[in-house]
Design a protein around this motif. Structure first.
Motif: not given
Length: 232
Positions: A7, A54, A79-80, A106, A110, A114, A131, A133, A164, A168
């Protein structure tokens, strides 16, 4: 062939990550919110484009349906997509509305990704989630007065990345068959950093690419930067 979705990949670290993964044989799907920029970036890289915002449930669900139909399986989700948010020298000057956009992208971005892509990832024999971060979300670094992360007036960006990181860990705990990790690009010369970072985008993508190519015996629940593990 490994199928990878990234992304926020129409520029910067996301674009470079797509380039590097394609170069080593991944079938890359470039996700971006802006259709024109995304299509241009995808043509340049020779990869497929899928529009993804997103922050929008319908957009994420549509992207998942598209990939399920065309690729059938997703091996790697990166997930960028992320934003910096407002800078504030004084916490007394900020409000909840200032935080909303940052957390929508942010953190909740995500979560949306997911949630929507888990069924497709579970079709993979070696599913991976990365992810993206930042060490700005490291409690160890931000509470160290000698660390650069301590001095930035970016409370919501830092709080979103800390959130985030925790998410994770919880996803990795819930899905032990997947490799689910956090990548820290470091201070990179990108738009989001106002080009103040000292690393190239190639250097900033190293940790993401390393985690995106993790095997079933690779790390999970890890916070990894270019130079190794980052303290939580």
């Amino acid at each position: 062939m490994t199928t990878t979705l990234i992304t926020g990949a129409n520029k910067g670290i996301g674009y470079e990550t797509a380039r590097q993964l394609r170069a080593i044989g991944h079938e890359v799907i470039l996700g971006a919110r802006d259709i024109g920029r995304g299509q241009t970036a995808a043509r340049e890289l020779g990869v497929r484009f899928v529009q993804i915002d997103v922050t929008d449930d319908a957009s994420v669900v549509a992207a998942a349906a598209d990939i399920s139909e065309h690729e059938g399986v997703l091996d790697v989700l990166v997930n960028n997509a992320g934003i910096l948010g407002p800078r504030h020298e004084s916490l007394g000057s900020i409000s909840a509305s200032d935080a909303e956009g940052v957390f929508q992208t942010n953190v909740l971005g995500a979560v949306r990704m997911i949630h929507a892509f888990l069924p497709i990832l579970e079709r993979s024999s070696a599913p991976v989630i990365v992810n993206v971060s930042s060490s700005m979300g490291s409690f160890t670094r931000t509470t160290d007065p000698t660390a650069p992360e301590n001095s930035y007036p970016l409370p919501f960006y830092q709080a979103s990345k800390a959130a985030l990181n925790m998410l994770t860990l919880k996803y990795a705990e819930a899905y032990p068959a997947m490799r689910i990790n956090v990548a820290d690009p470091g201070g990179t010369d990108t738009d989001i950093m106002d080009h103040l970072g000292t690393q190239t985008v190639s250097e900033g993508s190293e940790a993401i690419v390393r985690l995106a190519t993790a095997s079933l015996t690779g790390p999970t629940s890890a916070f990894v930067g270019r130079d190794g593990h980052v303290p939580w």
